[in-house]
Design an enzyme around this catalytic site. Sequence first.
Site, PDB file in Angstrom:
ATOM      1  N   CYS A 114      -5.656 -20.601  28.466  1.00  0.00           N
ATOM      2  CA  CYS A 114      -4.706 -19.551  28.878  1.00  0.00           C
ATOM      3  C   CYS A 114      -5.099 -18.877  30.189  1.00  0.00           C
ATOM      4  O   CYS A 114      -4.259 -18.290  30.857  1.00  0.00           O
ATOM      5  CB  CYS A 114      -4.554 -18.511  27.775  1.00  0.00           C
ATOM      6  SG  CYS A 114      -3.885 -19.208  26.271  1.00  0.00           S
ATOM      7  N   HIS A 246      -1.370 -12.184  31.180  1.00  0.00           N
ATOM      8  CA  HIS A 246      -1.082 -13.312  30.282  1.00  0.00           C
ATOM      9  C   HIS A 246      -0.280 -12.766  29.103  1.00  0.00           C
ATOM     10  O   HIS A 246      -0.588 -11.713  28.553  1.00  0.00           O
ATOM     11  CB  HIS A 246      -2.397 -13.915  29.809  1.00  0.00           C
ATOM     12  CG  HIS A 246      -2.229 -14.938  28.741  1.00  0.00           C
ATOM     13  ND1 HIS A 246      -1.322 -15.971  28.854  1.00  0.00           N
ATOM     14  CD2 HIS A 246      -2.837 -15.094  27.537  1.00  0.00           C
ATOM     15  CE1 HIS A 246      -1.391 -16.716  27.757  1.00  0.00           C
ATOM     16  NE2 HIS A 246      -2.297 -16.203  26.947  1.00  0.00           N
ATOM     17  N   ASN A 276       3.803 -17.293  23.852  1.00  0.00           N
ATOM     18  CA  ASN A 276       2.591 -17.547  24.635  1.00  0.00           C
ATOM     19  C   ASN A 276       2.680 -18.959  25.216  1.00  0.00           C
ATOM     20  O   ASN A 276       2.643 -19.939  24.472  1.00  0.00           O
ATOM     21  CB  ASN A 276       1.381 -17.390  23.708  1.00  0.00           C
ATOM     22  CG  ASN A 276       0.057 -17.611  24.418  1.00  0.00           C
ATOM     23  OD1 ASN A 276       0.007 -18.131  25.532  1.00  0.00           O
ATOM     24  ND2 ASN A 276      -1.024 -17.237  23.759  1.00  0.00           N
TER      25      ASN A 276
HETATM   26  O1  UT7 Z   1      -3.478 -17.008  24.484  1.00  0.00           O
HETATM   27  C1  UT7 Z   1      -4.766 -16.977  23.969  1.00  0.00           C
HETATM   28  C2  UT7 Z   1      -5.056 -15.668  23.503  1.00  0.00           C
HETATM   29  N1  UT7 Z   1      -4.484 -15.479  22.183  1.00  0.00           N
HETATM   30  C3  UT7 Z   1      -4.265 -14.263  21.809  1.00  0.00           C
HETATM   31  O2  UT7 Z   1      -4.486 -13.365  22.567  1.00  0.00           O
HETATM   32  C4  UT7 Z   1      -3.825 -14.020  20.380  1.00  0.00           C
HETATM   33  C5  UT7 Z   1      -4.511 -12.784  19.874  1.00  0.00           C
HETATM   34  N2  UT7 Z   1      -4.219 -12.466  18.490  1.00  0.00           N
HETATM   35  C6  UT7 Z   1      -3.018 -11.989  18.086  1.00  0.00           C
HETATM   36  O3  UT7 Z   1      -2.098 -11.909  18.847  1.00  0.00           O
HETATM   37  C7  UT7 Z   1      -2.905 -11.520  16.654  1.00  0.00           C
HETATM   38  O4  UT7 Z   1      -4.185 -11.424  16.072  1.00  0.00           O
HETATM   39  C8  UT7 Z   1      -1.998 -12.423  15.773  1.00  0.00           C
HETATM   40  C9  UT7 Z   1      -0.562 -12.249  16.172  1.00  0.00           C
HETATM   41  C10 UT7 Z   1      -2.406 -13.871  15.920  1.00  0.00           C
HETATM   42  C11 UT7 Z   1      -2.114 -12.020  14.305  1.00  0.00           C
HETATM   43  O5  UT7 Z   1      -1.809 -10.641  14.141  1.00  0.00           O
HETATM   44  P1  UT7 Z   1      -2.753  -9.691  13.256  1.00  0.00           P
HETATM   45  O6  UT7 Z   1      -2.151  -8.390  13.220  1.00  0.00           O
HETATM   46  O7  UT7 Z   1      -4.147  -9.806  13.843  1.00  0.00           O
HETATM   47  O8  UT7 Z   1      -2.633 -10.342  11.845  1.00  0.00           O
HETATM   48  P2  UT7 Z   1      -3.767 -11.024  10.936  1.00  0.00           P
HETATM   49  O9  UT7 Z   1      -4.215 -12.314  11.508  1.00  0.00           O
HETATM   50  O10 UT7 Z   1      -4.808 -10.013  10.578  1.00  0.00           O
HETATM   51  O11 UT7 Z   1      -2.920 -11.290   9.644  1.00  0.00           O
HETATM   52  C12 UT7 Z   1      -2.383 -10.237   8.854  1.00  0.00           C
HETATM   53  C13 UT7 Z   1      -1.625 -10.855   7.705  1.00  0.00           C
HETATM   54  C14 UT7 Z   1      -2.399 -11.946   6.981  1.00  0.00           C
HETATM   55  O12 UT7 Z   1      -2.096 -11.854   5.607  1.00  0.00           O
HETATM   56  P3  UT7 Z   1      -3.132 -11.165   4.588  1.00  0.00           P
HETATM   57  O13 UT7 Z   1      -4.383 -11.966   4.731  1.00  0.00           O
HETATM   58  O14 UT7 Z   1      -3.281  -9.748   5.076  1.00  0.00           O
HETATM   59  O15 UT7 Z   1      -2.436 -11.290   3.286  1.00  0.00           O
HETATM   60  C15 UT7 Z   1      -1.806 -13.207   7.528  1.00  0.00           C
HETATM   61  O16 UT7 Z   1      -1.883 -14.276   6.620  1.00  0.00           O
HETATM   62  O17 UT7 Z   1      -0.440 -11.468   8.209  1.00  0.00           O
HETATM   63  C16 UT7 Z   1      -0.363 -12.797   7.729  1.00  0.00           C
HETATM   64  N3  UT7 Z   1       0.357 -13.614   8.685  1.00  0.00           N
HETATM   65  C17 UT7 Z   1       1.689 -13.742   8.683  1.00  0.00           C
HETATM   66  N4  UT7 Z   1       2.636 -13.208   7.894  1.00  0.00           N
HETATM   67  C18 UT7 Z   1       3.918 -13.528   8.150  1.00  0.00           C
HETATM   68  C19 UT7 Z   1      -0.153 -14.362   9.708  1.00  0.00           C
HETATM   69  N5  UT7 Z   1       0.848 -14.966  10.365  1.00  0.00           N
HETATM   70  C20 UT7 Z   1       2.000 -14.600   9.751  1.00  0.00           C
HETATM   71  C21 UT7 Z   1       3.349 -14.909   9.965  1.00  0.00           C
HETATM   72  N6  UT7 Z   1       4.264 -14.328   9.150  1.00  0.00           N
HETATM   73  N7  UT7 Z   1       3.762 -15.700  10.964  1.00  0.00           N
END
Ligand code: UT7
Length: 319
Positions: A114, A246, A276
């Site tokens: 990225c 980004h 992204n």
């Molecule tokens: O380009 C390279 C750089 N990449 C980035 O900068 C990405 C950085 N990270 C992020 O943008 C975020 O961390 C994410 C969008 C990937 C995830 O958001 P989050 O608020 O950190 O969520 P999380 O990973 O802590 O997940 C929270 C919950 C989980 O469920 P439990 O374990 O709390 O029951 C996930 O399983 O949300 C769940 N979850 C979803 N639920 C519905 C993860 N993806 C989804 C989804 N729909 N698509």
Amino acid sequence: MSIKAVVKGVGHYLPKRVVENAEFEKTLETTDDWIRSRTGIERRHIADESETTSFMGVKAAQAALKMAGATEKDVDAIILATSTADLTFPSAATMVQQGLGMKHGFAFDVQAVCAGFVYALTTAKSMIESGQAKSILVIGSETFSKLMDWTDRSTCVLFGDGAGAIYLTAEENTDLGILSAQLASDGTYKDILFVDGGVSMQTTGHLRMQGKEVFRHAVEKLSQTAVDTLADAGLTPDDITWIVPHQANKRILEGVSKRLKVPMDQIVMTVQDHGNTSAASIPLALSVACKNQQLKQDDIVVIGAIGGGLAWGTAVLRW
Ligand code: UT7
């Protein structure tokens, strides 16, 4: 006066097919509301078979040259940032060179995921300032849809395809151009964002990410390198006209806005429409911001990105 790399044109290409968040509700346990509220993403473009990384790179490059009033005959070099070249080799850059009808100059890919566009731009800056090239097309083009595990809701809803390009030329006696740039990487974080395939496994593989961990690094490192790179140029965050970061997650942009005390209305945001797009995201955002007449001559523009590696970087331009 020293030589500067000045932006003369910007362009982009987006695949024809648009996938709205709601489409994922049919196949995954997810909702439009979750994707919107956790990421800011509303839709993304997904390439078809003909819209390869090199095809989109050619289109974006042609648009940038058109804006500059230049043709491929004027181009000395092509630097293309991608992690999704059509083939393992030759480089996507040489395919773009062929697509533009160029037989002169040189072309190569840069792979910093990225952060690739910032790495490519920094390389172009050095080549122009050292006199190695007078005009360079810097392209970010990606087909991350090819790396998605479409059963993994934590990654496949986040990414999209597209390409952006800028055309830089050498100028003397100017205050415009790339003022400073800083690159960094730390391979100890290789396991928080990677593709589980490659030449050693004879597969393309799928993208795997520990999103929360990457998020934490993103806000901290993007903010800090912005401050450091501005300082290199004798500037502070107060001098910023636009941040063009980004585009990974709206909440990362809000975090950077808060840390740098730069209001959100000075941050160009396209993540809602593109998702992204990895190395393509910054040149795509620059191109959209130009079309929307947001970027004006003399603006101080800060671009910054972080991704797999981890690798990150920032550049400061006087537009
Ligand atoms: O380009 C390279 C750089 N990449 C980035 O900068 C990405 C950085 N990270 C992020 O943008 C975020 O961390 C994410 C969008 C990937 C995830 O958001 P989050 O608020 O950190 O969520 P999380 O990973 O802590 O997940 C929270 C919950 C989980 O469920 P439990 O374990 O709390 O029951 C996930 O399983 O949300 C769940 N979850 C979803 N639920 C519905 C993860 N993806 C989804 C989804 N729909 N698509």
